[in-house]
Design a protein around this motif. Structure first.
Motif, PDB file in Angstrom:
ATOM      1  N   VAL A 107       0.740  -1.109   0.183  1.00 57.17           N
ATOM      2  CA  VAL A 107       0.142  -0.047   0.092  1.00 57.17           C
ATOM      3  C   VAL A 107       0.796   0.993   0.038  1.00 57.17           C
ATOM      4  O   VAL A 107       2.085   1.089   0.380  1.00 57.17           O
ATOM      5  N   MET A 108       0.405   2.509  -0.369  1.00 59.67           N
ATOM      6  CA  MET A 108       0.919   3.589  -0.233  1.00 59.67           C
ATOM      7  C   MET A 108       0.485   4.379   0.778  1.00 59.67           C
ATOM      8  O   MET A 108      -0.641   4.221   1.376  1.00 59.67           O
ATOM      9  N   PRO A 109       1.254   5.451   1.612  1.00 60.00           N
ATOM     10  CA  PRO A 109       0.876   5.848   2.767  1.00 60.00           C
ATOM     11  C   PRO A 109      -0.640   6.518   2.816  1.00 60.00           C
ATOM     12  O   PRO A 109      -1.073   6.451   3.747  1.00 60.00           O
ATOM     13  N   PRO A 110      -0.836   7.167   1.550  1.00 65.00           N
ATOM     14  CA  PRO A 110      -2.260   8.085   1.944  1.00 65.00           C
ATOM     15  C   PRO A 110      -3.465   6.828   1.924  1.00 65.00           C
ATOM     16  O   PRO A 110      -4.573   6.966   2.341  1.00 65.00           O
ATOM     17  N   GLU A 111      -3.206   5.648   1.413  1.00 66.76           N
ATOM     18  CA  GLU A 111      -4.334   4.606   1.536  1.00 66.76           C
ATOM     19  C   GLU A 111      -4.722   4.203   3.068  1.00 66.76           C
ATOM     20  O   GLU A 111      -5.509   3.678   3.368  1.00 66.76           O
ATOM     21  N   ILE A 112      -3.732   4.262   3.767  1.00 69.57           N
ATOM     22  CA  ILE A 112      -3.671   3.902   5.284  1.00 69.57           C
ATOM     23  C   ILE A 112      -3.592   5.040   6.290  1.00 69.57           C
ATOM     24  O   ILE A 112      -3.197   4.711   7.494  1.00 69.57           O
ATOM     25  N   ASN A 113      -3.445   6.058   5.837  1.00 73.45           N
ATOM     26  CA  ASN A 113      -2.890   7.486   6.547  1.00 73.45           C
ATOM     27  C   ASN A 113      -1.738   7.228   7.501  1.00 73.45           C
ATOM     28  O   ASN A 113      -1.648   7.789   8.620  1.00 73.45           O
ATOM     29  N   ALA A 114      -0.677   6.550   6.726  1.00 78.38           N
ATOM     30  CA  ALA A 114       0.696   6.435   7.310  1.00 78.38           C
ATOM     31  C   ALA A 114       1.630   7.418   7.181  1.00 78.38           C
ATOM     32  O   ALA A 114       1.392   8.233   6.179  1.00 78.38           O
ATOM     33  N   PRO A 115       2.614   7.686   8.130  1.00 79.16           N
ATOM     34  CA  PRO A 115       3.524   8.859   8.174  1.00 79.16           C
ATOM     35  C   PRO A 115       4.570   8.404   7.038  1.00 79.16           C
ATOM     36  O   PRO A 115       5.006   7.328   6.536  1.00 79.16           O
ATOM     37  N   ASP A 116       5.106   9.513   6.424  1.00 77.54           N
ATOM     38  CA  ASP A 116       6.495   9.182   5.343  1.00 77.54           C
ATOM     39  C   ASP A 116       7.653   9.410   6.200  1.00 77.54           C
ATOM     40  O   ASP A 116       8.617   8.571   6.030  1.00 77.54           O
ATOM     41  N   PHE A 117       7.664  10.120   7.200  1.00 81.53           N
ATOM     42  CA  PHE A 117       8.632  10.048   8.414  1.00 81.53           C
ATOM     43  C   PHE A 117       8.401   9.714   9.690  1.00 81.53           C
ATOM     44  O   PHE A 117       7.291  10.158  10.341  1.00 81.53           O
ATOM     45  N   ILE A 118       9.467   9.133  10.509  1.00 79.16           N
ATOM     46  CA  ILE A 118       8.884   8.827  11.773  1.00 79.16           C
ATOM     47  C   ILE A 118      10.269   9.318  12.612  1.00 79.16           C
ATOM     48  O   ILE A 118      11.417   9.138  12.326  1.00 79.16           O
ATOM     49  N   LYS A 119       9.832  10.326  13.622  1.00 77.57           N
ATOM     50  CA  LYS A 119      11.303  10.717  14.476  1.00 77.57           C
ATOM     51  C   LYS A 119      10.982  10.083  15.675  1.00 77.57           C
ATOM     52  O   LYS A 119      10.092   9.831  16.406  1.00 77.57           O
ATOM     53  N   ILE A 120      12.430   9.429  16.054  1.00 76.57           N
ATOM     54  CA  ILE A 120      12.463   8.589  17.238  1.00 76.57           C
ATOM     55  C   ILE A 120      13.463   9.431  18.223  1.00 76.57           C
ATOM     56  O   ILE A 120      14.403   9.737  17.886  1.00 76.57           O
ATOM     57  N   ASP A 121      12.630   9.573  19.654  1.00 75.29           N
ATOM     58  CA  ASP A 121      13.474  10.124  20.480  1.00 75.29           C
ATOM     59  C   ASP A 121      14.076   9.155  21.531  1.00 75.29           C
ATOM     60  O   ASP A 121      13.037   8.568  22.220  1.00 75.29           O
ATOM     61  N   LEU A 122      15.221   8.815  21.425  1.00 74.31           N
ATOM     62  CA  LEU A 122      15.545   7.769  22.276  1.00 74.31           C
ATOM     63  C   LEU A 122      15.847   8.260  23.528  1.00 74.31           C
ATOM     64  O   LEU A 122      15.893   7.405  24.571  1.00 74.31           O
ATOM     65  N   LYS A 123      16.175   9.627  23.910  1.00 77.74           N
ATOM     66  CA  LYS A 123      16.268   9.940  25.446  1.00 77.74           C
ATOM     67  C   LYS A 123      14.703  10.056  25.973  1.00 77.74           C
ATOM     68  O   LYS A 123      14.624   9.619  27.285  1.00 77.74           O
ATOM     69  N   GLU A 124      13.837  10.588  25.164  1.00 77.73           N
ATOM     70  CA  GLU A 124      12.471  10.566  25.890  1.00 77.73           C
ATOM     71  C   GLU A 124      11.688   9.271  25.638  1.00 77.73           C
ATOM     72  O   GLU A 124      10.683   9.260  26.306  1.00 77.73           O
ATOM     73  N   MET A 125      12.197   8.574  24.910  1.00 79.40           N
ATOM     74  CA  MET A 125      11.595   7.259  24.535  1.00 79.40           C
ATOM     75  C   MET A 125      10.308   7.312  24.002  1.00 79.40           C
ATOM     76  O   MET A 125       9.218   6.650  24.274  1.00 79.40           O
ATOM     77  N   LYS A 126      10.176   7.990  22.831  1.00 82.44           N
ATOM     78  CA  LYS A 126       9.118   8.433  22.084  1.00 82.44           C
ATOM     79  C   LYS A 126       9.180   8.329  20.622  1.00 82.44           C
ATOM     80  O   LYS A 126      10.255   8.592  20.070  1.00 82.44           O
ATOM     81  N   LEU A 127       8.143   7.826  20.019  1.00 84.65           N
ATOM     82  CA  LEU A 127       8.160   8.063  18.491  1.00 84.65           C
ATOM     83  C   LEU A 127       7.068   9.114  18.087  1.00 84.65           C
ATOM     84  O   LEU A 127       6.036   9.137  18.845  1.00 84.65           O
ATOM     85  N   ALA A 128       7.279   9.895  17.088  1.00 87.24           N
ATOM     86  CA  ALA A 128       6.546  10.788  16.776  1.00 87.24           C
ATOM     87  C   ALA A 128       6.545  10.852  15.231  1.00 87.24           C
ATOM     88  O   ALA A 128       7.206  10.693  14.794  1.00 87.24           O
ATOM     89  N   ALA A 129       5.203  11.224  14.748  1.00 85.98           N
ATOM     90  CA  ALA A 129       5.033  11.083  13.207  1.00 85.98           C
ATOM     91  C   ALA A 129       3.791  11.964  12.842  1.00 85.98           C
ATOM     92  O   ALA A 129       3.039  12.070  13.497  1.00 85.98           O
TER      93      ALA A 129
END
Length: 143
Positions: A50-72
């Motif tokens: 699938v393409m990202p628009p089909e499932i509302n997926a992010p193109d980029f994921i930011k991973i903060d290893l200090k705060e232990m969070k994923l943001a997209a």
């Protein structure tokens, strides 16, 4: 002088190769990952790319290893954040895992797992919910 051009090309290729990944002892607090390929597999329905628009997926994921969070930022412009519950650093892999028990857009919970190859930055991940798994492949770079 006849060796200057090949030497410059070799140095440039080496620098480009080094910048695509990061050394084990140089893992930074922030990593950005670009999703390049997504597959969805559903029970009894099979799998499909699938393409990202089909499932509302992010193109980029930011991973903060200090705060232990994923943001997209999802394809529709909305933002999502997931807590990383477990981080495991192996010699050649950074492994991240987490659970979201109350996602807004899903009726049930969500579990995720991401493996990032430290020397190349290549990423393989999955997000699993009721009877469906989303697998995504891409590359990451330490900021």
């Amino acid at each position: 002088m006849k060796y200057a051009r090949p030497t410059i090309a070799l140095i440039a290729a080496s620098l480009l190769g080094i910048s695509s990944g990061w050394a084990e002892d140089e893992i930074k607090d922030t990593v950005i990952c670009a999703t390049q390929e997504i597959h969805v597999c559903a029970l009894y329905a099979g799998c499909a790319r699938v393409m990202p628009p089909e499932i509302n997926a992010p193109d980029f994921i930011k991973i903060d290893l200090k705060e232990m969070k994923l943001a997209a930022r999802r394809y529709d412009g909305s933002y999502g954040t997931l807590k990383i519950d477990k981080k495991t650093q192996l010699p050649k892999l950074l492994l991240l895992q987490g659970v979201n028990s109350e996602p807004e857009e899903l009726k049930d919970g969500l579990a995720f797992s991401i493996a990032i190859q430290v020397d190349t930055g290549r990423m393989a991940g999955s997000a699993t919910t009721t009877e469906t798994v989303y697998s995504f492949l891409g590359t990451c770079h330490a900021l």
